[in-house]
Each structure stands twice: as C-alpha cells, then as structure tokens.
Design an enzyme around this catalytic site. Structure first.
Site, PDB file in Angstrom:
ATOM      1  N   HIS A  72       6.925  -2.627  -6.465  1.00 37.61           N
ATOM      2  CA  HIS A  72       8.034  -3.584  -6.362  1.00 37.61           C
ATOM      3  C   HIS A  72       7.791  -4.739  -7.318  1.00 37.61           C
ATOM      4  O   HIS A  72       6.760  -5.403  -7.240  1.00 37.61           O
ATOM      5  CB  HIS A  72       8.170  -4.101  -4.920  1.00 37.61           C
ATOM      6  CG  HIS A  72       8.888  -3.152  -4.020  1.00 37.61           C
ATOM      7  ND1 HIS A  72       9.665  -3.551  -2.964  1.00 37.61           N
ATOM      8  CD2 HIS A  72       8.963  -1.804  -4.044  1.00 37.61           C
ATOM      9  CE1 HIS A  72      10.183  -2.488  -2.365  1.00 37.61           C
ATOM     10  NE2 HIS A  72       9.756  -1.416  -2.989  1.00 37.61           N
ATOM     11  N   TYR A 200      13.973 -11.244   2.520  1.00 36.25           N
ATOM     12  CA  TYR A 200      13.545 -12.236   3.511  1.00 36.25           C
ATOM     13  C   TYR A 200      14.747 -13.139   3.765  1.00 36.25           C
ATOM     14  O   TYR A 200      15.251 -13.769   2.832  1.00 36.25           O
ATOM     15  CB  TYR A 200      12.390 -13.077   2.970  1.00 36.25           C
ATOM     16  CG  TYR A 200      11.075 -12.338   2.848  1.00 36.25           C
ATOM     17  CD1 TYR A 200      10.152 -12.335   3.889  1.00 36.25           C
ATOM     18  CD2 TYR A 200      10.733 -11.651   1.680  1.00 36.25           C
ATOM     19  CE1 TYR A 200       8.932 -11.669   3.782  1.00 36.25           C
ATOM     20  CE2 TYR A 200       9.516 -10.981   1.559  1.00 36.25           C
ATOM     21  CZ  TYR A 200       8.618 -10.999   2.616  1.00 36.25           C
ATOM     22  OH  TYR A 200       7.413 -10.346   2.505  1.00 36.25           O
ATOM     23  N   PRO A 292       2.925 -12.907   9.649  1.00 34.26           N
ATOM     24  CA  PRO A 292       3.173 -11.827   8.674  1.00 34.26           C
ATOM     25  C   PRO A 292       4.111 -12.179   7.518  1.00 34.26           C
ATOM     26  O   PRO A 292       4.222 -11.402   6.568  1.00 34.26           O
ATOM     27  CB  PRO A 292       3.760 -10.697   9.530  1.00 34.26           C
ATOM     28  CG  PRO A 292       4.226 -11.339  10.784  1.00 34.26           C
ATOM     29  CD  PRO A 292       3.407 -12.562  10.996  1.00 34.26           C
ATOM     30  N   LYS A 296       0.290 -11.118   4.058  1.00 32.36           N
ATOM     31  CA  LYS A 296      -1.061 -11.444   3.586  1.00 32.36           C
ATOM     32  C   LYS A 296      -2.204 -10.930   4.467  1.00 32.36           C
ATOM     33  O   LYS A 296      -3.374 -11.006   4.068  1.00 32.36           O
ATOM     34  CB  LYS A 296      -1.210 -12.974   3.431  1.00 32.36           C
ATOM     35  CG  LYS A 296      -0.408 -13.535   2.274  1.00 32.36           C
ATOM     36  CD  LYS A 296      -1.031 -13.154   0.934  1.00 32.36           C
ATOM     37  CE  LYS A 296      -0.104 -13.303  -0.223  1.00 32.36           C
ATOM     38  NZ  LYS A 296       0.386 -12.032  -0.806  1.00 32.36           N
ATOM     39  N   TYR A 384       2.515 -14.362  -3.914  1.00 35.82           N
ATOM     40  CA  TYR A 384       2.977 -13.113  -3.290  1.00 35.82           C
ATOM     41  C   TYR A 384       2.227 -11.910  -3.847  1.00 35.82           C
ATOM     42  O   TYR A 384       1.814 -11.026  -3.084  1.00 35.82           O
ATOM     43  CB  TYR A 384       4.493 -12.940  -3.477  1.00 35.82           C
ATOM     44  CG  TYR A 384       5.072 -11.957  -2.486  1.00 35.82           C
ATOM     45  CD1 TYR A 384       5.647 -12.388  -1.297  1.00 35.82           C
ATOM     46  CD2 TYR A 384       4.997 -10.582  -2.713  1.00 35.82           C
ATOM     47  CE1 TYR A 384       6.144 -11.477  -0.375  1.00 35.82           C
ATOM     48  CE2 TYR A 384       5.489  -9.668  -1.788  1.00 35.82           C
ATOM     49  CZ  TYR A 384       6.060 -10.129  -0.620  1.00 35.82           C
ATOM     50  OH  TYR A 384       6.543  -9.223   0.301  1.00 35.82           O
TER      51      TYR A 384
HETATM   52  P1  RFL Z   1      -7.601  -4.224  12.704  1.00 33.40           P
HETATM   53  O1  RFL Z   1      -6.555  -3.446  11.980  1.00 33.40           O
HETATM   54  O2  RFL Z   1      -7.195  -4.980  13.911  1.00 33.40           O
HETATM   55  O3  RFL Z   1      -8.771  -3.214  13.062  1.00 33.40           O
HETATM   56  C1  RFL Z   1      -9.840  -3.595  13.907  1.00 33.40           C
HETATM   57  C2  RFL Z   1     -10.391  -2.333  14.542  1.00 33.40           C
HETATM   58  O4  RFL Z   1     -11.507  -2.682  15.360  1.00 33.40           O
HETATM   59  C3  RFL Z   1     -11.420  -1.971  16.601  1.00 33.40           C
HETATM   60  N1  RFL Z   1     -12.165  -2.744  17.624  1.00 33.40           N
HETATM   61  C4  RFL Z   1     -13.405  -2.412  18.036  1.00 33.40           C
HETATM   62  N2  RFL Z   1     -14.212  -1.391  17.708  1.00 33.40           N
HETATM   63  C5  RFL Z   1     -15.443  -1.336  18.309  1.00 33.40           C
HETATM   64  N3  RFL Z   1     -15.841  -2.248  19.245  1.00 33.40           N
HETATM   65  C6  RFL Z   1     -15.065  -3.278  19.611  1.00 33.40           C
HETATM   66  N4  RFL Z   1     -15.469  -4.154  20.517  1.00 33.40           N
HETATM   67  C7  RFL Z   1     -13.781  -3.400  18.993  1.00 33.40           C
HETATM   68  N5  RFL Z   1     -12.766  -4.272  19.100  1.00 33.40           N
HETATM   69  C8  RFL Z   1     -11.792  -3.866  18.268  1.00 33.40           C
HETATM   70  C9  RFL Z   1      -9.921  -1.879  16.875  1.00 33.40           C
HETATM   71  O5  RFL Z   1      -9.590  -0.804  17.755  1.00 33.40           O
HETATM   72  C10 RFL Z   1      -9.366  -1.666  15.452  1.00 33.40           C
HETATM   73  O6  RFL Z   1      -9.264  -0.286  15.128  1.00 33.40           O
HETATM   74  O7  RFL Z   1      -8.301  -5.288  11.725  1.00 33.40           O
HETATM   75  P2  RFL Z   1      -8.639  -5.183  10.178  1.00 33.40           P
HETATM   76  O8  RFL Z   1      -9.293  -3.876   9.849  1.00 33.40           O
HETATM   77  O9  RFL Z   1      -9.303  -6.458   9.826  1.00 33.40           O
HETATM   78  O10 RFL Z   1      -7.199  -5.110   9.446  1.00 33.40           O
HETATM   79  C11 RFL Z   1      -6.324  -6.218   9.500  1.00 33.40           C
HETATM   80  C12 RFL Z   1      -4.871  -5.737   9.406  1.00 33.40           C
HETATM   81  O11 RFL Z   1      -4.669  -4.717  10.357  1.00 33.40           O
HETATM   82  C13 RFL Z   1      -3.873  -6.886   9.615  1.00 33.40           C
HETATM   83  O12 RFL Z   1      -4.286  -8.049   8.943  1.00 33.40           O
HETATM   84  C14 RFL Z   1      -2.460  -6.529   9.090  1.00 33.40           C
HETATM   85  O13 RFL Z   1      -1.915  -5.442   9.816  1.00 33.40           O
HETATM   86  C15 RFL Z   1      -1.503  -7.720   9.199  1.00 33.40           C
HETATM   87  N6  RFL Z   1      -0.138  -7.388   8.781  1.00 33.40           N
HETATM   88  C16 RFL Z   1       0.206  -7.291   7.444  1.00 33.40           C
HETATM   89  N7  RFL Z   1      -0.735  -7.469   6.489  1.00 33.40           N
HETATM   90  C17 RFL Z   1      -0.431  -7.312   5.167  1.00 33.40           C
HETATM   91  O14 RFL Z   1      -1.306  -7.505   4.306  1.00 33.40           O
HETATM   92  N8  RFL Z   1       0.859  -6.953   4.751  1.00 33.40           N
HETATM   93  C18 RFL Z   1       1.859  -6.741   5.655  1.00 33.40           C
HETATM   94  O15 RFL Z   1       2.954  -6.352   5.252  1.00 33.40           O
HETATM   95  C19 RFL Z   1       1.562  -6.957   7.060  1.00 33.40           C
HETATM   96  N9  RFL Z   1       2.509  -6.775   7.981  1.00 33.40           N
HETATM   97  C20 RFL Z   1       0.850  -7.188   9.756  1.00 33.40           C
HETATM   98  C21 RFL Z   1       2.177  -6.892   9.321  1.00 33.40           C
HETATM   99  C22 RFL Z   1       0.551  -7.273  11.109  1.00 33.40           C
HETATM  100  C23 RFL Z   1       1.537  -7.070  12.035  1.00 33.40           C
HETATM  101  N10 RFL Z   1       1.157  -7.132  13.417  1.00 33.40           N
HETATM  102  C24 RFL Z   1       1.608  -6.246  14.393  1.00 33.40           C
HETATM  103  C25 RFL Z   1       0.083  -7.988  13.820  1.00 33.40           C
HETATM  104  C26 RFL Z   1       3.177  -6.703  10.226  1.00 33.40           C
HETATM  105  C27 RFL Z   1       2.885  -6.819  11.584  1.00 33.40           C
HETATM  106  C28 RFL Z   1       4.041  -6.646  12.537  1.00 33.40           C
HETATM  107  C1  PHB Z   2       6.339  -4.695   6.520  1.00 34.57           C
HETATM  108  O1  PHB Z   2       6.939  -3.868   5.802  1.00 34.57           O
HETATM  109  O2  PHB Z   2       5.850  -4.379   7.601  1.00 34.57           O
HETATM  110  C2  PHB Z   2       6.236  -6.100   6.067  1.00 34.57           C
HETATM  111  C3  PHB Z   2       6.620  -6.422   4.773  1.00 34.57           C
HETATM  112  C4  PHB Z   2       6.547  -7.752   4.354  1.00 34.57           C
HETATM  113  C5  PHB Z   2       6.082  -8.721   5.207  1.00 34.57           C
HETATM  114  C6  PHB Z   2       5.669  -8.389   6.493  1.00 34.57           C
HETATM  115  C7  PHB Z   2       5.755  -7.064   6.923  1.00 34.57           C
HETATM  116  O3  PHB Z   2       6.031 -10.011   4.791  1.00 34.57           O
END
Ligand code: RFL
Ligand code: PHB
Length: 389
Positions: A72, A200, A292, A296, A384
């Site tokens: 993108h 957005y 989110p 980031k 971004y």
């Molecule tokens: P995770 O993905 O939470 O993984 C942690 C893992 O550790 C396990 N765990 C344990 N294992 C052993 N012993 C324990 N005591 C434990 N406790 C926990 C868990 O089961 C899990 O498998 O952390 P990690 O790896 O640091 O990754 C971080 C990302 O997942 C997170 O920052 C992103 O998903 C945030 N996020 C987004 N980030 C982006 O860069 N771009 C995006 O577009 C974006 N969109 C989002 C998002 C997060 C969202 N939510 C639901 C919070 C959109 C949403 C809606």
């Molecule tokens: C997503 O596609 O899940 C998404 C994209 C951009 C954002 C947050 C989430 O800023």
C-alpha cells in the site's frame, strides 16, 4: 533440559525471535500457554512496516508474504464528507504491506516446525528463576509433569497478560498508562474491501476504519462504548453504523455480508521501563501496548525483536555484551515514538465523551492542516511506514 535462550510466548514476537536466532545457529525453546490453533485464531494486526518485512526476509520466512501480501502506497483519511490521501511513496519512498498477523504467525510456525524447532504448547505455571544471575532457569508444567530448562537468557514475549513483566519486582519497574474511554468493535467478512486503500474516518458518530486482508476479505472497525458486547451488535446494525461514519460515496459502494469474526478490543497506551532485568528481556506487548490507530503494535514488537536478536547475535558471535546491555535503552527510544504517534492519531480520530466544542474545533483544524500541509503529511507518512530502527 538446557538451551541458550528460553522464549516465553509463542505469538509473533516469540516465534520471530526464535526463527532469527535459529538462522544464526542460536538455540531456543518457545513455551506457549495455548494451543497452536488458538494462537492462529486470533485476528489482530493487518499492516506491516518495512522493518518487519526486512526481519521476515532475514528469518527466511518472507516467501508467501511477498507473493500474497499487498503493498500500500498511501492511506485515506476522512472527516464528514471530506476525504484526503496521505501518499507514503511521495513523502518517504516507502510502502507498507497488508498481510495479516495470522499469516505471519502461520509462516513462522511452519518454519520453526520445518527446522525441528522446539515449541512446547499448553504450558502452565511458567516461572522465571535467578534472572539476575548468570545461571537463570525457567520451570513450567506440561502434560501434568514439572519441567526445568537451564539457559543463558530469557525473552519475555508473553503479551500484556504474561508472567515475564510481573517477574520484575514492582520497585524496579515503572509503568506508564493511558486508558481510552472507548473500544473498537471489529468484524471480518468475506466481502471485497470498499476501497483499495485503508480509510480512517473521523465522524460525529465516532471513529471508523475500513481495512482488509485480501481482495475478498475485509476488516472493518467502529469505535464503540466500553460497555458494549459483540453480541449486542447484529451484523445489520454494524453495517448500518459503519455506513453512517464513512463518506457517502464510500457507503454507497460498501458490499456487506455475514461477519465471520466479531470482537471488541479496549484501547490502551502502556509502557513499562526498563525492558531488561538481568538476563530477562521483555519484547512486544509484554512491555508496551498502543491503541491500534496507526497499526503500530505488532510493528513495535518487531523492532524490539530486532534489537534483542542483534544484541544476542553480537554476544554469541563475539562475546561482546554491548548490544544486550543497551537493549532496553534502544528499544524504549523507538517505543516511545510509536506510542506518541498512536496516541496522536487516536486523539485526532475519535469522539471522546468529555470533548468540548473547543476540542472538536481543534480536531477539525488539525485535520485541515494535515490535509493541506506537506510537512504535516510527511511527518504522518514517516511515522506510518515506520521510523528507522
Ligand atoms: P501476543 O500476540 O499477545 O503473544 C503473546 C503470546 O504469549 C502467550 N502467553 C504465554 N505463554 C506462556 N506462558 C505464559 N504465562 C503466557 N502468557 C501469555 C499468549 O498465549 C500469546 O500466544 O504478543 P506479541 O507476540 O508481543 O505480539 C504483539 C501483537 O500481537 C500486537 O501488538 C498486535 O496484534 C497489535 N495490533 C496491531 N499491530 C500492528 O502492528 N498492526 C495492526 O494493524 C494491528 N491491529 C492489533 C490490531 C491488536 C488488536 N487487538 C485485538 C489487541 C488490531 C487489534 C484489534
Ligand atoms: C487491521 O487491518 O486490523 C488494522 C489496520 C490498520 C490499523 C489497525 C488495524 O490502524
């Protein structure tokens, strides 16, 4: 059992670190609390920065992403019926990649399995011992038995609710937090995205985001109340509300369909300092959370992995601990900039319960400045696509 690095958490941070270390001949064991199926069922990030793409290439897992991901070159921002574009290529010469976190995680699991990497699922009672000494170890239970792994280092990649951060005594860490008074209700639907780039939207009814995973898989979000539950929102109610928050011409084109996932995420900014305690290093959501808006979270987790991986590599290849000793300082310097961007973009785009008429005028003035000012667009684009490591 003995290994060089115990990695707690088999999410994207832990798996990426494990695979990068493997490429350099450094041994690790990943401990994951859930099943692989559960980890792969979490729908989260969708937008990857160039830094994460580089790490995926270095880890030897970029093949499918290069084939199936979508570059993108810009994004759209709307307020009311106004819409403008921030051109990433023009302002930075860079793009971002739309490729889901689920796919990143799947590719990493596959690579770890092909390399016979050790991942233990469904672990319980993970406990870190003697992190402040040169001989740390981790104990856990799995399959009803107690286990112990001796190691050189421990990477805490266990997300916001993990045990790693809590292992650092409270008087030796400082936490900074901002909780936002709303959440995001997100749905995934097998429909073509309304637009080929993300939108957005700031609307009087609250924020909305039109995102995607591929040509026939859309991801949409609307700002919702913290007291809402996903089951309070029928698909029809979601689509109706989304249409009211995006420009009319987009709403007319929106293709709706049944949701295949629906969930609510609260919004939070959070940082813990320091990110290192003896031989324990925190990575990703274990150390920080961003709202989110601006995508980031995963990308900041990846930059932590970059600093830790390079520090460990330097240590094992040359014996020099300089990289691991400066891990926390280097990682945090970038984390705070990602926190600032996510907080700023969230503040610009949402409706807050206590917003005054003056505050609303400030939002519009800032959106109009961004729409018309090259320098403001460049700053937005640089953040971004991701600040350099
Ligand atoms: P995770 O993905 O939470 O993984 C942690 C893992 O550790 C396990 N765990 C344990 N294992 C052993 N012993 C324990 N005591 C434990 N406790 C926990 C868990 O089961 C899990 O498998 O952390 P990690 O790896 O640091 O990754 C971080 C990302 O997942 C997170 O920052 C992103 O998903 C945030 N996020 C987004 N980030 C982006 O860069 N771009 C995006 O577009 C974006 N969109 C989002 C998002 C997060 C969202 N939510 C639901 C919070 C959109 C949403 C809606
Ligand atoms: C997503 O596609 O899940 C998404 C994209 C951009 C954002 C947050 C989430 O800023």
């Amino acid at each position: 059992m003995k290994t060089q690095v115990v990695i707690i958490g088999g999410g994207p941070s832990g798996l990426l670190l494990s695979q990068l270390l493997h490429v350099r001949g450094i041994d690790s064991v990943v401990l994951e609390r859930k099943t692989k199926g559960y980890v792969l069922s979490r729908i989260r990030a969708g937008v990857l920065e160039r830094g994460l793409l580089g790490l995926m290439r270095e880890a030897g897992v970029a093949g499918r992403m290069e084939r199936e991901g979508f570059a993108h070159d810009g994004t759209l921002i709307s307020y009311g019926d106004e819409m403008f574009r921030i051109d990433f290529q023009e302002h930075t010469g860079e793009s971002v990649m739309v490729y889901g976190q689920t796919e990143v995680t799947r590719d990493l699991y596959e690579a770890r399995e092909t390399a016979n990497g050790k991942i233990v699922f469904e672990v319980d009672a993970v406990t870190i011992h003697y992190a402040k000494t040169d001989t740390p170890y981790v104990t856990y239970t799995a399959g009803g038995e107690d286990h112990r792994i001796d190691c050189d280092f421990i990477a805490g990649c266990d997300g916001f609710h993990g045990v790693s951060r809590q292992t650092i005594p409270v008087d030796q860490r400082r936490e900074y937090e901002k909780v936002y008074p709303f959440g995001w209700l997100g749905i995934l639907s097998e429909t073509p995205p309304v637009n080929h780039e993300l939108i957005y939207a700031n609307s009087p009814r609250g924020f909305a985001l039109c995102s995607m995973r591929n040509e026939n898989l859309s991801r949409y979000y609307i700002q919702c109340s913290l007291s809402d539950k996903p089951e309070d929102w029928s698909d029809a109610a979601f689509w109706q509300e989304l249409k009211r928050r995006i420009p009319a011409d987009q709403a007319d084109r929106l293709v709706t369909g049944p949701s295949i996932e629906k969930s609510i995420a609260p919004l939070r900014s959070f940082v813990t300092e320091p990110m290192q305690w003896g031989r324990l290093f925190l990575c990703g959501d274990a150390a920080h959370i961003v709202p989110p808006t601006g995508a980031k979270g995963l990308n900041t987790a990846a930059s932590d992995v970059h600093y830790l991986y390079n520090g460990l590599r330097q240590y094992y290849e040359t014996g020099d601990p300089a990289g691991i000793d400066s891990y926390s300082q280097k990682a945090l310097a970038r984390v705070w900039k990602a926190e600032r961007f996510s907080w700023w973009f969230s503040s610009l785009m949402h409706r807050y319960p206590d917003q005054s008429e003056f505050d609303l005028k400030m939002q519009v003035a800032e959106l109009e400045f961004l729409r018309s000012n090259e320098a403001a667009q460049k700053a937005m684009a640089e953040n971004y696509v991701g600040l350099p490591y």
